[in-house]
Design an enzyme around this catalytic site. Structure first.
Site, PDB file in Angstrom:
ATOM      1  N   GLY A  33      18.152  29.231  47.820  1.00 20.18           N
ATOM      2  CA  GLY A  33      17.414  28.165  47.133  1.00 20.18           C
ATOM      3  C   GLY A  33      16.757  27.189  48.098  1.00 20.18           C
ATOM      4  O   GLY A  33      15.584  26.849  47.979  1.00 20.18           O
ATOM      5  N   ARG A  34      17.527  26.733  49.090  1.00 18.23           N
ATOM      6  CA  ARG A  34      16.993  25.702  50.008  1.00 18.23           C
ATOM      7  C   ARG A  34      16.002  26.270  51.015  1.00 18.23           C
ATOM      8  O   ARG A  34      15.441  25.529  51.819  1.00 18.23           O
ATOM      9  CB  ARG A  34      18.155  24.973  50.693  1.00 18.23           C
ATOM     10  CG  ARG A  34      19.145  25.872  51.395  1.00 18.23           C
ATOM     11  CD  ARG A  34      20.411  25.122  51.779  1.00 18.23           C
ATOM     12  NE  ARG A  34      21.478  25.991  52.272  1.00 18.23           N
ATOM     13  CZ  ARG A  34      22.351  26.625  51.501  1.00 18.23           C
ATOM     14  NH1 ARG A  34      22.281  26.536  50.190  1.00 18.23           N
ATOM     15  NH2 ARG A  34      23.294  27.380  52.038  1.00 18.23           N
ATOM     16  N   LYS A  44      30.240  21.068  39.027  1.00 18.18           N
ATOM     17  CA  LYS A  44      29.474  21.630  37.905  1.00 18.18           C
ATOM     18  C   LYS A  44      30.423  22.087  36.802  1.00 18.18           C
ATOM     19  O   LYS A  44      30.212  21.818  35.619  1.00 18.18           O
ATOM     20  CB  LYS A  44      28.684  22.867  38.369  1.00 18.18           C
ATOM     21  CG  LYS A  44      27.447  22.583  39.191  1.00 18.18           C
ATOM     22  CD  LYS A  44      26.684  23.899  39.365  1.00 18.18           C
ATOM     23  CE  LYS A  44      25.701  23.843  40.501  1.00 18.18           C
ATOM     24  NZ  LYS A  44      25.120  25.136  40.820  1.00 18.18           N
ATOM     25  N   GLU A  59      20.671  20.948  34.748  1.00 15.52           N
ATOM     26  CA  GLU A  59      19.637  19.908  34.827  1.00 15.52           C
ATOM     27  C   GLU A  59      18.267  20.485  34.464  1.00 15.52           C
ATOM     28  O   GLU A  59      17.520  19.922  33.653  1.00 15.52           O
ATOM     29  CB  GLU A  59      19.567  19.333  36.256  1.00 15.52           C
ATOM     30  CG  GLU A  59      20.757  18.520  36.688  1.00 15.52           C
ATOM     31  CD  GLU A  59      21.856  19.362  37.340  1.00 15.52           C
ATOM     32  OE1 GLU A  59      21.917  20.596  37.094  1.00 15.52           O
ATOM     33  OE2 GLU A  59      22.676  18.780  38.064  1.00 15.52           O
ATOM     34  N   GLU A 106      23.806  21.355  52.981  1.00 25.87           N
ATOM     35  CA  GLU A 106      24.258  22.412  52.059  1.00 25.87           C
ATOM     36  C   GLU A 106      24.503  23.704  52.835  1.00 25.87           C
ATOM     37  O   GLU A 106      25.329  24.513  52.452  1.00 25.87           O
ATOM     38  CB  GLU A 106      23.228  22.633  50.933  1.00 25.87           C
ATOM     39  CG  GLU A 106      23.795  23.466  49.788  1.00 25.87           C
ATOM     40  CD  GLU A 106      22.910  23.469  48.539  1.00 25.87           C
ATOM     41  OE1 GLU A 106      23.196  22.717  47.602  1.00 25.87           O
ATOM     42  OE2 GLU A 106      21.928  24.232  48.520  1.00 25.87           O
ATOM     43  N   LYS A 166      16.096  29.452  40.478  1.00 21.47           N
ATOM     44  CA  LYS A 166      16.488  30.786  40.942  1.00 21.47           C
ATOM     45  C   LYS A 166      17.326  31.484  39.874  1.00 21.47           C
ATOM     46  O   LYS A 166      17.096  32.632  39.534  1.00 21.47           O
ATOM     47  CB  LYS A 166      17.271  30.650  42.257  1.00 21.47           C
ATOM     48  CG  LYS A 166      17.660  31.956  42.886  1.00 21.47           C
ATOM     49  CD  LYS A 166      18.245  31.746  44.275  1.00 21.47           C
ATOM     50  CE  LYS A 166      18.847  33.034  44.783  1.00 21.47           C
ATOM     51  NZ  LYS A 166      19.415  32.907  46.127  1.00 21.47           N
ATOM     52  N   HIS A 199      12.429  -1.728  60.323  1.00 25.90           N
ATOM     53  CA  HIS A 199      12.693  -3.030  59.713  1.00 25.90           C
ATOM     54  C   HIS A 199      13.838  -2.981  58.715  1.00 25.90           C
ATOM     55  O   HIS A 199      14.016  -3.902  57.936  1.00 25.90           O
ATOM     56  CB  HIS A 199      11.415  -3.552  59.042  1.00 25.90           C
ATOM     57  CG  HIS A 199      10.313  -3.736  60.044  1.00 25.90           C
ATOM     58  ND1 HIS A 199      10.139  -4.900  60.748  1.00 25.90           N
ATOM     59  CD2 HIS A 199       9.378  -2.875  60.500  1.00 25.90           C
ATOM     60  CE1 HIS A 199       9.115  -4.763  61.579  1.00 25.90           C
ATOM     61  NE2 HIS A 199       8.639  -3.535  61.453  1.00 25.90           N
TER      62      HIS A 199
END
Ligand code: F6P
Length: 551
Positions: A272-273, A516, A213, A358, A207, A389
């Site tokens: 963003g999400r 950050k 990253e 978030e 965005k 399991h």
């Protein structure tokens, strides 16, 4: 007055105490009310939502929906859908719903009709997807693309990677998708190893186009490409033929070397999400084709309409949101598990972690005051039956209360034989969690064993299941792009409902900023290669140890 001082909240508190004093028991509730399943279930298109195995009765539902009304939930939903700037800390509208609106009815943000932009961008995506599939847009050496690599993180990764995997069955077979998100070099390096530069298309999804990253990985990918491909004087066709971008920051994409016509836009009113429905979903469209991508949007739109226009009592996301409030704020549940009984949905819990935590992991309300109540649950989960399991022991027999969403599909995309077994487990788990196993049953089971009385008495408590554990079952006809779209939108709206009741802004994420900033500062310090002494002694010590350890 805060929500916890409201009459509606207080009534819920005392109602919860009453249920506890009366030892509310789910099994008894079913035994004494033959209509319970019908009363507490909702059918919407291909989705059957059964919330009857929750710690509620009709009074609970009434009090919870009263709570929703007391915060004017209906008006808040309208404000969101109509483009009001409800993300107050960033002064932005919240319009992921506009991304899937098929009608041309205008929605204005700062006097611009966003629907025109959305439809135009969708057409551009469609044209691009076709040009790749048809072999019109090809790599710099003229070869068709075989692999796509989405480079992005958070919302620019989790949605597309979850959906691409979930809809793997619907792949057109033209391309294989890879997702690189982590700044850990292992992620990009191990991915690049599998790829042929001539037939690889990189999608830089960000965005902001500034995320450390993503930009680090994109630069590494660019370097790799330029090293591997035959030399081209300006490197122009190499970068522009092998990189596209999805961003709100066109200028930065151009500076990276991406052709303007290969930059797919979205807008600051898409969080963003919540962005997989925008051009951020281009990797989905490239894998499953545009028809399926549009079908994903249509499923989400159907859920939007259900959410917007259905009375609270029959409104799936509203009920989901209220159930979450009930457990988090009145029963002190810390977590919420989501268990998809469908291997294709293995990544759903990871995706929902960002979406929910978030959005609602906040401790300040929209009036900028600290709040005293818990907000987002710690969301976790894994695909069934694998989860049975691993961690189901804790769900069945620990002291914790863990509400769980069970999700499955009636019809398998592969094997009806396996599906029967899968679904028998899906049904059995919610029944077992509710029913438990009492002392009498365990004693009967042990009656024929050779153990002594003393040994039996020691063993019995370990074999008792208290039961009365709440679950919600979401049974869907079949996994299709459409039903998946509805399912994801359902969770988006659940989160919205909870944010409104908690009186928080679900659409900012300031909490990710501090780390950050510090990481940037520490990176510069590490680069200086001298010992550090300006942090606390632990941080100094660790950084200096790291400097010493460098080979
Ligand atoms: O780290 C938080 C975050 O801002 C997320 O909200 C977002 O989805 C992600 O980073 C990636 O941001 P961008 O798309 O700008 O690279």
């Amino acid at each position: 007055m805060g929500i916890t001082e409201s009459e509606e909240w207080k009534k819920l508190e005392s109602h919860k105490n009453t249920l506890e004093q009366e030892n509310f028991n789910l099994l008894n509730a079913f035994n004494t009310d033959s209509e319970r399943f019908n009363r507490f279930s909702i059918e919407f298109e291909d989705i059957f939502f059964d919330y009857s195995k929750n710690l509620i009765n009709s009074e609970t539902l009434k009090l919870l929906t009263d709570l929703a009304r007391s915060v004017n939930l209906h008006d808040k939903i309208e404000a969101c859908f109509s483009g009001e700037k409800i993300n107050i800390t960033e002064d932005r509208a919240v319009l992921h719903t506009a991304l899937r609106q098929s009608s041309g009815n205008p929605i204005y943000v700062s006097s611009e009709n966003v629907i025109t932009k959305v439809h135009k961008e969708l057409d551009k995506i469609e044209e691009f997807v076709e040009s790749v599939h048809e072999g019109e847009f090809v790599g710099s050496t003229g070869k068709r693309f075989k692999d796509i690599v989405n480079i992005g993180i958070g919302g620019s990764d989790l949605g597309p990677s979850m959906v691409t995997e979930a809809l793997g069955y619907y792949s057109t077979g033209h391309l294989k998708a890879h997702f690189v998100s982590n700044v850990d070099g292992t992620d990009i390096m191990t991915t690049l190893k599998k790829l042929d530069p001539e037939t690889t298309l990189f999608i830089v999804s960000s965005k902001t186009f500034t995320t450390q990253e993503t930009m680090t990985n994109a630069e590494t990918a660019k370097k790799w490409l330029l090293e591997k491909l035959p030399y081209d004087e300006n490197n122009t066709s190499m970068v522009s033929n092998h990189f596209i971008a999805v961003s709100t920051n066109v200028q930065a994409c151009v500076e990276f070397g991406i052709n303007e016509d290969k930059i797919f836009k979205f807008w600051n009113w898409v969080g963003g999400r919540f962005s997989l429905w925008s051009a951020i979903g281009i990797s989905i469209a490239l894998i499953v084709g545009m028809k399926n991508f549009r079908s994903l949007l249509a499923g989400a739109e159907a859920m939007d309409n259900h959410f917007r226009y259905t009375p609270f009592e029959k409104n799936i996301p509203v009920i989901m949101g209220l159930l979450g409030i009930w457990y988090i704020n009145f029963w002190n549940a810390e977590t919420q598990a989501v268990i998809p009984y469908d291997h294709y949905l293995s990544k759903l819990p990871l995706y929902l972690q960002q979406l929910d935590m978030e959005s609602n992991g906040k401790s300040v309300n929209i009036d900028s005051e600290n709040i005293s109540y818990h907000t987002a649950p710690i969301l976790w989960g894994a695909a069934g039956t694998n989860a049975q399991h691993s961690f189901f022991q804790l769900i069945h027999q620990s002291t914790r209360l863990i509400p769980i969403d069970f999700i499955s599909f009636a019809n398998s995309l592969h094997s009806a034989e396996h599906q029967k077994i899968l679904l028998s487990n899906f049904f059995a788990q919610t029944e077992a969690l509710m029913r438990g196993k009492d002392r009498e049953t365990v004693e009967k089971e042990l009656a024929k064993s050779d153990l002594s009385k003393e040994e039996k008495n020691k063993l019995i408590p370990h074999k008792i299941f208290k039961g009365n554990k709440p679950t919600t079952s979401i049974l869907i006809n079949k996994l299709t792009p459409y039903t998946l779209g509805s399912l994801i939108a359902m969770y988006e709206h659940k989160i919205f409902v909870q944010g409104i009741i908690w009186h928080i802004n679900s659409f900012d994420q300031w909490g990710v900023e501090l780390g950050k900033q510090l990481a940037k500062k520490i990176l510069a310090e590490i680069d200086s290669k001298s010992y550090i002494d300006n942090h606390d002694s632990s941080t100094n010590g660790l950084i200096n140890k790291y400097i010493d350890m460098q080979l």
